[in-house]
Design a protein around this motif. Structure first.
Motif, PDB file in Angstrom:
ATOM      1  N   LEU A  32       0.831  -1.210   0.000  1.00 29.58           N
ATOM      2  CA  LEU A  32       0.000   0.000   0.000  1.00 29.58           C
ATOM      3  C   LEU A  32       0.867   1.262   0.000  1.00 29.58           C
ATOM      4  CD1 LEU A  32      -2.718  -1.078   2.598  1.00 29.58           C
ATOM      5  CD2 LEU A  32      -3.022  -0.855   0.125  1.00 29.58           C
ATOM      6  N   LEU A  33       1.959   1.243   0.758  1.00 31.25           N
ATOM      7  CA  LEU A  33       2.892   2.378   0.754  1.00 31.25           C
ATOM      8  C   LEU A  33       3.494   2.588  -0.632  1.00 31.25           C
ATOM      9  CD1 LEU A  33       4.788   1.821   4.110  1.00 31.25           C
ATOM     10  CD2 LEU A  33       3.459   3.848   3.490  1.00 31.25           C
ATOM     11  N   GLY A  34       3.814   1.488  -1.291  1.00 33.45           N
ATOM     12  CA  GLY A  34       4.362   1.584  -2.639  1.00 33.45           C
ATOM     13  C   GLY A  34       3.387   2.247  -3.592  1.00 33.45           C
ATOM     14  N   TYR A  35       2.113   1.879  -3.494  1.00 34.40           N
ATOM     15  CA  TYR A  35       1.104   2.501  -4.361  1.00 34.40           C
ATOM     16  C   TYR A  35       0.885   3.974  -3.984  1.00 34.40           C
ATOM     17  CZ  TYR A  35      -0.062  -1.871  -6.641  1.00 34.40           C
ATOM     18  OH  TYR A  35      -0.007  -3.019  -7.388  1.00 34.40           O
ATOM     19  N   TRP A  36       0.964   4.275  -2.691  1.00 32.83           N
ATOM     20  CA  TRP A  36       0.847   5.664  -2.233  1.00 32.83           C
ATOM     21  C   TRP A  36       1.960   6.520  -2.842  1.00 32.83           C
ATOM     22  CZ3 TRP A  36       4.533   7.844   1.229  1.00 32.83           C
ATOM     23  CH2 TRP A  36       4.229   9.125   1.679  1.00 32.83           C
ATOM     24  N   ALA A  37       3.194   6.046  -2.730  1.00 28.42           N
ATOM     25  CA  ALA A  37       4.335   6.788  -3.275  1.00 28.42           C
ATOM     26  C   ALA A  37       4.263   6.848  -4.801  1.00 28.42           C
ATOM     27  CB  ALA A  37       5.644   6.150  -2.832  1.00 28.42           C
ATOM     28  N   ALA A  38       3.847   5.764  -5.431  1.00 30.80           N
ATOM     29  CA  ALA A  38       3.734   5.734  -6.894  1.00 30.80           C
ATOM     30  C   ALA A  38       2.719   6.766  -7.376  1.00 30.80           C
ATOM     31  CB  ALA A  38       3.332   4.338  -7.363  1.00 30.80           C
ATOM     32  N   ALA A  86       8.956  12.400   8.830  1.00 31.91           N
ATOM     33  CA  ALA A  86       7.675  12.468   9.545  1.00 31.91           C
ATOM     34  C   ALA A  86       6.507  12.124   8.618  1.00 31.91           C
ATOM     35  CB  ALA A  86       7.486  13.859  10.145  1.00 31.91           C
ATOM     36  N   LEU A  87       6.540  12.629   7.396  1.00 26.92           N
ATOM     37  CA  LEU A  87       5.482  12.331   6.422  1.00 26.92           C
ATOM     38  C   LEU A  87       5.436  10.840   6.121  1.00 26.92           C
ATOM     39  CD1 LEU A  87       3.375  13.303   4.245  1.00 26.92           C
ATOM     40  CD2 LEU A  87       5.305  13.307   2.664  1.00 26.92           C
ATOM     41  N   VAL A  88       6.601  10.243   5.896  1.00 24.77           N
ATOM     42  CA  VAL A  88       6.655   8.819   5.557  1.00 24.77           C
ATOM     43  C   VAL A  88       6.214   7.974   6.750  1.00 24.77           C
ATOM     44  CG1 VAL A  88       8.202   6.930   4.914  1.00 24.77           C
ATOM     45  CG2 VAL A  88       8.381   9.140   3.758  1.00 24.77           C
ATOM     46  N   ARG A  89       6.638   8.327   7.934  1.00 26.79           N
ATOM     47  CA  ARG A  89       6.236   7.554   9.128  1.00 26.79           C
ATOM     48  C   ARG A  89       4.737   7.691   9.393  1.00 26.79           C
ATOM     49  NH1 ARG A  89      10.138   4.488  11.184  1.00 26.79           N
ATOM     50  NH2 ARG A  89      12.251   5.273  10.957  1.00 26.79           N
ATOM     51  N   ARG A  90       4.167   8.845   9.123  1.00 31.51           N
ATOM     52  CA  ARG A  90       2.721   9.009   9.246  1.00 31.51           C
ATOM     53  C   ARG A  90       2.002   8.112   8.235  1.00 31.51           C
ATOM     54  NH1 ARG A  90       3.246  14.122   9.931  1.00 31.51           N
ATOM     55  NH2 ARG A  90       2.981  14.717   7.757  1.00 31.51           N
ATOM     56  N   ALA A  91       2.531   8.061   7.014  1.00 30.11           N
ATOM     57  CA  ALA A  91       1.954   7.187   5.988  1.00 30.11           C
ATOM     58  C   ALA A  91       2.072   5.724   6.412  1.00 30.11           C
ATOM     59  CB  ALA A  91       2.639   7.411   4.645  1.00 30.11           C
ATOM     60  N   ILE A  92       3.187   5.359   7.025  1.00 30.47           N
ATOM     61  CA  ILE A  92       3.360   3.983   7.515  1.00 30.47           C
ATOM     62  C   ILE A  92       2.281   3.662   8.547  1.00 30.47           C
ATOM     63  CG2 ILE A  92       4.831   2.538   8.992  1.00 30.47           C
ATOM     64  CD1 ILE A  92       7.234   3.612   7.443  1.00 30.47           C
ATOM     65  N   ASP A  93       2.068   4.565   9.488  1.00 32.87           N
ATOM     66  CA  ASP A  93       1.042   4.329  10.514  1.00 32.87           C
ATOM     67  C   ASP A  93      -0.341   4.175   9.891  1.00 32.87           C
ATOM     68  OD1 ASP A  93       3.009   4.492  12.459  1.00 32.87           O
ATOM     69  OD2 ASP A  93       2.536   6.573  13.006  1.00 32.87           O
ATOM     70  N   GLU A  94      -0.684   5.075   8.964  1.00 32.28           N
ATOM     71  CA  GLU A  94      -1.999   5.021   8.327  1.00 32.28           C
ATOM     72  C   GLU A  94      -2.179   3.746   7.511  1.00 32.28           C
ATOM     73  OE1 GLU A  94      -2.101   8.623   6.069  1.00 32.28           O
ATOM     74  OE2 GLU A  94      -2.173   9.884   7.867  1.00 32.28           O
ATOM     75  N   HIS A  95      -1.148   3.358   6.780  1.00 33.28           N
ATOM     76  CA  HIS A  95      -1.261   2.177   5.929  1.00 33.28           C
ATOM     77  C   HIS A  95      -1.186   0.882   6.730  1.00 33.28           C
ATOM     78  CE1 HIS A  95      -0.578   5.252   2.867  1.00 33.28           C
ATOM     79  NE2 HIS A  95      -1.301   4.446   2.102  1.00 33.28           N
ATOM     80  N   THR A  96      -0.591   0.920   7.912  1.00 37.35           N
ATOM     81  CA  THR A  96      -0.618  -0.252   8.790  1.00 37.35           C
ATOM     82  C   THR A  96      -2.049  -0.526   9.234  1.00 37.35           C
ATOM     83  OG1 THR A  96       1.634   0.147   9.582  1.00 37.35           O
ATOM     84  CG2 THR A  96       0.242  -1.246  10.958  1.00 37.35           C
TER      85      THR A  96
END
Length: 107
Positions: A32-38, A86-96
Motif C-alpha cells: 500500500l505504501l508503494g502505491y501511495w508513493a507511486a 515524519a510524512l513517511v512515518r505518518r503514511a506507515i502508521d496510516e497504511h498499517t
C-alpha cells in the motif's frame, strides 16, 4: 496427553498464527505504501505495480521499518516530491491500520 501439553501446543499455535498475521500485515502495508508513493510520483499502473513490489522487497534488507523509510524518502526526493521522515512515518502508521483492516476483512 496432559492438559499442560495441550495448553502448550495451543499457545505455540497461537504464536505461529500471530507471527504469520504480523508478517502479512507488514507486507500488505508496504505494498500500500508503494502505491501511495507511486501515486505521488505519478507512475503508470505497470510502474506502480513494480514499484509497490520493490517496496515490499525493501523490507527484507534489515529488521524494522528504517529500510522502507529510506527507500521511500530517497525515491520521492529523487522525483522532486517534497517529503520528510515524519510524512513517511505518518503514511506507515496510516497504511498499517488499512492493511490490518483489509486482512481482517478477508478472513
Amino acid at each position: 496427553m496432559t492438559t499442560f501439553d495441550e495448553r502448550e501446543r495451543a499457545f505455540e499455535a497461537k504464536f505461529a498464527r500471530d507471527e504469520e498475521m504480523a508478517f502479512r500485515i507488514v507486507a500488505r502495508r508496504n505494498r500500500l505504501l508503494g502505491y501511495w508513493a507511486a501515486e505521488l510520483m505519478k507512475l503508470t499502473q505497470a510502474e506502480a505495480d513494480a514499484y509497490a513490489t520493490s517496496v515490499v522487497h525493501a523490507e527484507f534488507e534489515e529488521a524494522g521499518d528504517d529500510d522502507v523509510v529510506r527507500k521511500l524518502i530517497g525515491d520521492l526526493t529523487a522525483a522532486d516530491i517534497p517529503c520528510d521522515e515524519a510524512l513517511v512515518r505518518r503514511a506507515i502508521d496510516e497504511h498499517t491500520v488499512e492493511a490490518r483492516r483489509q486482512l481482517m476483512a478477508s478472513e
